[in-house]
Design a protein around this motif. Structure first.
Motif, short mmCIF file in Angstrom:
data_model
loop_
_atom_site.label_atom_id
_atom_site.label_comp_id
_atom_site.label_asym_id
_atom_site.label_seq_id
_atom_site.Cartn_x
_atom_site.Cartn_y
_atom_site.Cartn_z
N ALA A 47 -23.92 -3.63 -34.56
CA ALA A 47 -23.02 -4.66 -34.01
C ALA A 47 -22.71 -4.36 -32.55
CB ALA A 47 -21.73 -4.71 -34.83
N GLY A 48 -22.56 -3.07 -32.22
CA GLY A 48 -22.33 -2.71 -30.83
C GLY A 48 -23.51 -3.08 -29.94
N GLU A 49 -24.71 -2.86 -30.42
CA GLU A 49 -25.89 -3.22 -29.64
C GLU A 49 -26.02 -4.73 -29.49
OE1 GLU A 49 -29.18 -2.60 -27.25
OE2 GLU A 49 -27.61 -1.22 -27.94
N LEU A 50 -25.70 -5.47 -30.55
CA LEU A 50 -25.71 -6.93 -30.46
C LEU A 50 -24.70 -7.41 -29.43
CD1 LEU A 50 -26.59 -9.72 -31.46
CD2 LEU A 50 -24.93 -9.50 -33.33
N LEU A 51 -23.52 -6.82 -29.44
CA LEU A 51 -22.50 -7.16 -28.45
C LEU A 51 -22.98 -6.83 -27.04
CD1 LEU A 51 -19.54 -8.13 -28.03
CD2 LEU A 51 -18.84 -5.75 -28.29
N HIS A 52 -23.67 -5.70 -26.90
CA HIS A 52 -24.19 -5.27 -25.60
C HIS A 52 -25.22 -6.26 -25.06
CE1 HIS A 52 -25.72 -2.65 -22.45
NE2 HIS A 52 -26.93 -2.74 -22.96
N ARG A 53 -26.07 -6.77 -25.93
CA ARG A 53 -27.15 -7.64 -25.48
C ARG A 53 -26.75 -9.10 -25.35
NH1 ARG A 53 -32.71 -5.68 -28.53
NH2 ARG A 53 -32.34 -3.43 -28.38
N SER A 54 -25.66 -9.49 -25.99
CA SER A 54 -25.28 -10.91 -26.03
C SER A 54 -24.38 -11.28 -24.85
CB SER A 54 -24.55 -11.21 -27.34
OG SER A 54 -24.12 -12.55 -27.37
N ASP A 55 -24.50 -12.51 -24.40
CA ASP A 55 -23.59 -13.04 -23.38
C ASP A 55 -22.36 -13.68 -24.00
OD1 ASP A 55 -25.26 -12.28 -21.27
OD2 ASP A 55 -26.42 -14.14 -21.39
N LEU A 56 -22.33 -13.78 -25.32
CA LEU A 56 -21.22 -14.43 -26.01
C LEU A 56 -20.00 -13.51 -26.07
CD1 LEU A 56 -23.16 -16.02 -29.02
CD2 LEU A 56 -22.42 -17.16 -26.91
N ASP A 57 -18.82 -14.12 -26.07
CA ASP A 57 -17.60 -13.33 -26.27
C ASP A 57 -17.59 -12.71 -27.65
OD1 ASP A 57 -16.68 -13.98 -23.76
OD2 ASP A 57 -15.34 -15.58 -24.45
N ALA A 58 -16.87 -11.60 -27.76
CA ALA A 58 -16.77 -10.94 -29.06
C ALA A 58 -16.18 -11.87 -30.11
CB ALA A 58 -15.90 -9.68 -28.93
N SER A 59 -15.23 -12.71 -29.70
CA SER A 59 -14.61 -13.64 -30.66
C SER A 59 -15.64 -14.63 -31.20
CB SER A 59 -13.45 -14.38 -30.01
OG SER A 59 -13.90 -15.15 -28.90
N VAL A 60 -16.58 -15.07 -30.35
CA VAL A 60 -17.60 -16.01 -30.79
C VAL A 60 -18.58 -15.32 -31.75
CG1 VAL A 60 -19.52 -17.49 -30.05
CG2 VAL A 60 -17.40 -17.40 -28.71
#
Length: 274
Positions: free
Chosen positions: A216-229
Motif C-alpha cells: 500500500a505504501g508503494e502504491l501511495l508512492h507511485r500514485s498521484d491520487l490523494d490518500a483519501s481517494v
C-alpha cells in the motif's frame, strides 16, 4: 552528479544514517577520496562500507590538510557538545555545516562557528537506509541559494528533500516524518496480531501484514491520487472494508489518536531542544 564544493566532506558520526548518506553520495558520483570520517567505533556494517571505499574512520580529526567544504554532523545529540567544538575549529567562512542531530537548533551550532557561518538543520528518517527517505531542512540566514542547492544535492542521495522557512516547524516535522516510520511499523504489528486474533496462522498473518503495508505504501508512492481517494477506491459501500473503517474512523478512532500522537511527539521535540 557533480557536487560543487571546495575541500573534503567531513562526516562526524558514522552511524547507520551517516553510513547511508556516504553510500548514497558515492553511488551518485562523490569521489570517496573527498570524504573524511570522524568516529571512534562505527558499527560493523558501516565500517565494512568505509573499508570498501578506502575511507578511514578516525577517532579524532584535530587537523586536515585542507579545510572541509562541508561538515555533516550525524552524532547523537547527547554527545554533540563534546564532539562538535573541536570540529567547528576546522571550518572556514565558506564551509557549510549540515546537522542531522535530532533536536539540536541552528543556534547551538552557530555559537561554535565563526560569525556568518552557513548552517542547515536537517531531519531525515530511517527509509533513507534504502534511498527512500525524506529529509526536511531549515537554514540559517547565512545559507545562500548556492549553499542550499548543495545541501539539497547531498541529502537527496537518500531520498526526497523539503524545506521549512521557520525552524520551529522542525518539531512538527520530527513528529510526522522523523518518528513516522515507527507508526507505520506499529500498524504492521497491530495488523499481524489482529489477523492472528481472527484465526490466521501466525506466519501467514505476519506475511499478509508486511506485504499489505509495504504494498500500500508503494502504491501511495507511485500514485498521484490523494490518500483519501485511494482509501475510497478500496471501500465498497456496505462491504467488509467499510465495516472495518467504521471502527477506525469513529470518534476517538485512528484519526484522533494519530493527531494526539503527533502532538505528543512535537511537544517532546520542543522539550529536548531546550
Amino acid at each position: 552528479m557533480a557536487f560543487t564544493f571546495n575541500g573534503p566532506l567531513l562526516l562526524v558520526g558514522a552511524g547507520k544514517m551517516g553510513g547511508a548518506l556516504i553510500e548514497g553520495l558515492i553511488a551518485r558520483g562523490l569521489d570517496p577520496k573527498r570524504v573524511r570520517v570522524q568516529d571512534p567505533s562505527p558499527p560493523s556494517e558501516v565500517a565494512a562500507l568505509l573499508a570498501k571505499y578506502g575511507i578511514a574512520a578516525e577517532p579524532r580529526i584535530e587537523s586536515l590538510s585542507e579545510a572541509p567544504g562541508v561538515i555533516l554532523v550525524a552524532v547523537k545529540p547527547q554527545v554533540m557538545d563534546a564532539v562538535f567544538p573541536p570540529v567547528a575549529r576546522l571550518a572556514r567562512p565558506q564551509t557549510l555545516t549540515i546537522s542531522i542531530a535530532a533536536g539540536r537548533t541552528l543556534q547551538s551550532f552557530e555559537k561554535h562557528l565563526a560569525q556568518g557561518a552557513a548552517v542547515v538543520r536537517a531531519m531525515p528518517n530511517t527509509p533513507a537506509a534504502i534511498g527512500r527517505g525524506i529529509t526536511v531542512c531549515a537554514a540559517n540566514a547565512h545559507v545562500t541559494p548556492a549553499a542550499q542547492g548543495l545541501c539539497e544535492a547531498l541529502l537527496s542521495a537518500v531520498g526526497e528533500v523539503a524545506w521549512v522557512e521557520k525552524e520551529e516547524l522542525m518539531d512538527a516535522v520530527t513528529a510526522v516524518s522523523g518518528s513516522g516510520p515507527a507508526y507505520v511499523f506499529l500498524l504492521a504489528e497491530c495488523l499481524e496480531k489482529a489477523g492472528i486474533a481472527a484465526g490466521l496462522e501466525a506466519g501467514l498473518a505476519k506475511r499478509l501484514a508486511r506485504a499489505t503495508v509495504s504494498g500500500a505504501g508503494e502504491l501511495l508512492h507511485r500514485s498521484d491520487l490523494d490518500a483519501s481517494v485511494l482509501r475510497q477506491n478500496v471501500t465498497s459501500p456496505g462491504g467488509t472494508t467499510a465495516a472495518a473503517l467504521g471502527v477506525l474512523m469513529a470518534e476517538g478512532g485512528l484519526g484522533e489518536l494519530m493527531t494526539k500522537a503527533v502532538l505528543a511527539g512535537e511537544g517532546r521535540s520542543r522539550e529536548l531542544a531546550k
